[in-house]
Design a protein around this motif. Structure first.
Motif, PDB file in Angstrom:
ATOM      1  N   UNK A   1     -22.899  13.388 -74.869  1.00 62.33           N
ATOM      2  CA  UNK A   1     -21.598  14.031 -75.093  1.00 62.33           C
ATOM      3  C   UNK A   1     -21.166  14.956 -73.960  1.00 62.33           C
ATOM      4  N   UNK A   2     -22.130  15.381 -73.126  1.00 61.98           N
ATOM      5  CA  UNK A   2     -21.819  16.342 -72.072  1.00 61.98           C
ATOM      6  C   UNK A   2     -21.665  15.689 -70.697  1.00 61.98           C
TER       7      UNK A   2
ATOM      8  N   UNK B   1     -33.813  12.199 -64.080  1.00 59.97           N
ATOM      9  CA  UNK B   1     -34.494  13.493 -64.006  1.00 59.97           C
ATOM     10  C   UNK B   1     -34.730  13.895 -62.558  1.00 59.97           C
ATOM     11  N   UNK B   2     -35.130  12.928 -61.732  1.00 59.85           N
ATOM     12  CA  UNK B   2     -35.363  13.207 -60.314  1.00 59.85           C
ATOM     13  C   UNK B   2     -34.082  13.629 -59.616  1.00 59.85           C
ATOM     14  N   UNK B   3     -32.967  12.957 -59.952  1.00 55.66           N
ATOM     15  CA  UNK B   3     -31.685  13.250 -59.300  1.00 55.66           C
ATOM     16  C   UNK B   3     -31.121  14.605 -59.705  1.00 55.66           C
ATOM     17  N   UNK B   4     -31.665  15.223 -60.757  1.00 51.85           N
ATOM     18  CA  UNK B   4     -31.205  16.536 -61.207  1.00 51.85           C
ATOM     19  C   UNK B   4     -32.356  17.539 -61.238  1.00 51.85           C
ATOM     20  N   UNK B   5     -33.305  17.362 -60.345  1.00 50.75           N
ATOM     21  CA  UNK B   5     -34.508  18.196 -60.302  1.00 50.75           C
ATOM     22  C   UNK B   5     -34.338  19.338 -59.304  1.00 50.75           C
TER      23      UNK B   5
ATOM     24  N   UNK C   1     -28.845  21.560 -78.927  1.00 50.92           N
ATOM     25  CA  UNK C   1     -29.705  21.661 -77.744  1.00 50.92           C
ATOM     26  C   UNK C   1     -28.925  21.409 -76.469  1.00 50.92           C
ATOM     27  N   UNK C   2     -28.036  20.418 -76.501  1.00 50.49           N
ATOM     28  CA  UNK C   2     -27.247  20.099 -75.322  1.00 50.49           C
ATOM     29  C   UNK C   2     -26.325  21.241 -74.924  1.00 50.49           C
TER      30      UNK C   2
ATOM     31  N   UNK D   1     -30.800  21.307 -66.912  1.00 47.77           N
ATOM     32  CA  UNK D   1     -30.547  19.865 -66.971  1.00 47.77           C
ATOM     33  C   UNK D   1     -31.803  19.061 -66.645  1.00 47.77           C
ATOM     34  N   UNK D   2     -32.595  19.495 -65.695  1.00 47.96           N
ATOM     35  CA  UNK D   2     -33.820  18.773 -65.332  1.00 47.96           C
ATOM     36  C   UNK D   2     -34.783  18.721 -66.511  1.00 47.96           C
TER      37      UNK D   2
END
Length: 434
Positions: free
Chosen positions: A29-30, A90-94, A155-156, A164-165
């Motif tokens: 949703x985000x 996850x890697x792209x937002x780490x 939670x979101x 985000x990560x």
């Protein structure tokens, strides 16, 4: 009926689907907000539109081939793709990388994976359940989904922007666990599919073995096209289909145009606390899903004495009014009240929609019609994404007017469908009496 009496595949799917919905609803949703911030609202709408189209075509292909090569194989393949996509997300937002292009591409792969999984998982439940069990199973799924969405939205709203990560990592862990469960615990159910005879199964297998030939490929494509061409010529169903697209497209505006508008325009002090647009969006989702989870069954009993035409009319008017208000208002209490109003409307019209659908589809082509009905959700999601783009060019009060027009048009078409179904039942009663 007890949960312990269900087939092991069903019990596993209900449990895994709950945790999948819980984790994914902290992200999905985000994503419109994230994309609008990174690449602009207009391009975000275009990208989400591409996502929906890719998921839709992936689902059509998966539904066709799952009857030929098996449910489990495609589900494992799709879940493996999901794991890969989420690891890369996850890697792209780490802390070591912040890549918007990689995020967009992997989100697309994740949507394709979900598009493959949904129709196959639905077919698997039908394979191993009886008609008496399905009402209980689908009711349980409806409840668990709404509970998962409720906590996922919470939670979101709290974690999506600052952590985000961590959020993507949690979803990735859940996806890996689901993959392992699919591999070691889920059993193939295609052989128990009651709608395919032994001779037809053999024919399908021979066709699959020969699918490298151009003739076989053309035959498969021709069968699919002819099936849906027949459905397109069914005027009564297409009127119902149009009404469904218009009504559900309002729901898909919530996590796109409405979410972005609230983030950009809304801020308030409520009960001594500062409330941002993102917090208000999470609260609206929570109100909707909590009310559905808590009052759906008693509310259905309470309105059961009313006729279908009255229920769907009042329900869609409330539903439409709620979304129209969310499209332009920045008054916190009015937004909260609108969330409750649209939820009451949804609880009224949604069951009647299912009753109309069951009455207008022919028994001889039930599966194809149900698949076509599923496409209405993809088209509604497509309109939801387009709404995000349109909203960048027109003011919020015009978007509210657009929502009112869509809701009233949906009401008109549903009433036409209901009138046609009532006429058909009267004709059948006359024939039986004769």
């Amino acid at each position: 009926m007890k949960f312990s009496d269900l087939h092991p595949n069903i019990k596993i799917r209900i449990c895994t689907d709950f945790f999948t919905d819980l984790t994914q609803k902290t992200i999905l949703p985000f994503m419109a907000i994230y994309l609008s911030t990174q690449i602009g609202a207009g391009w975000a709408g275009v990208f989400l539109t591409v996502n929906i189209l890719a998921s839709m075509f992936a689902g059509l292909g998966a539904g066709y081939w799952s009857d030929r090569i098996g449910r489990k194989k495609l589900m494992v393949l799709a879940q493996s793709l999901q794991v890969f996509a989420l690891i890369c997300l996850a890697t792209a937002n780490s802390p070591w990388m912040n890549s918007v292009p990689l995020t967009c591409f992997m989100f697309l792969l994740s949507s394709i994976s979900s598009g493959i999984t949904v129709p196959i998982a639905g077919a698997m439940i039908v394979d191993v359940s009886s008609e008496k069990e399905r009402q209980y199973v689908y009711g349980l799924q409806y409840w668990t989904t709404n509970v998962a969405i409720t906590f996922g939205a919470l939670l979101g709203g709290l974690l999506f922007e600052p952590f985000r990560f961590l959020l993507f990592s949690l979803v990735c862990v859940e996806s890996i666990a689901t993959l392992l469960i699919l591999i070691f615990c889920i059993h193939e159910t295609m052989d128990s599919h009651q709608h395919i005879s032994t001779d037809l199964t053999k024919k399908i297998r021979r066709t699959t073995l020969a699918n490298t030939s151009n003739k076989a490929r053309k035959s498969n494509l021709s069968n699919v096209i002819n099936t849906y061409r027949t459905i397109l010529k069914d005027h009564r169903f297409m009127v119902f289909f149009t009404a469904t697209v218009l009504a559900i497209s309002l729901e898909f505006q919530l996590d796109k145009y409405i979410a972005v508008r609230l983030k950009n325009e809304f801020t308030a002090e409520l009960l001594g606390f500062h409330v941002s647009g993102l917090h208000m969006f999470s609260a609206i989702i929570m109100i909707n899903t909590v009310l559905v989870a808590l009052i759906a069954i008693p509310f259905a009993k309470w309105i059961s004495h009313l006729n279908s035409r009255t229920i769907i009319t009042v329900g869609l008017l409330l539903y439409t009014a709620g979304f129209a208000t969310l499209a332009f208002s920045n008054w916190a209490w009015l937004l909260i009240a609108s969330a409750g109003i649209l939820t009451i409307g949804e609880l009224m019209y949604a069951p009647v929609r299912q009753v109309i659908l069951a009455g207008i589809i022919p028994d001889s082509n039930r599966a194809a019609y149900m698949a076509a009905d599923g496409l209405s959700y993809h088209l509604a999601a497509l309109l939801g994404s387009l709404g995000l783009t349109v909203g960048t060019f027109i003011p919020s009060y015009m978007m509210a007017g657009l929502y009112l027009s869509m809701g009233l048009a949906a009401l008109y078409f549903f009433r036409v469908s209901l009138r046609a179904e009532n006429g058909r039942q009267q004709n059948l009663s006359y024939v039986d009496a004769s």
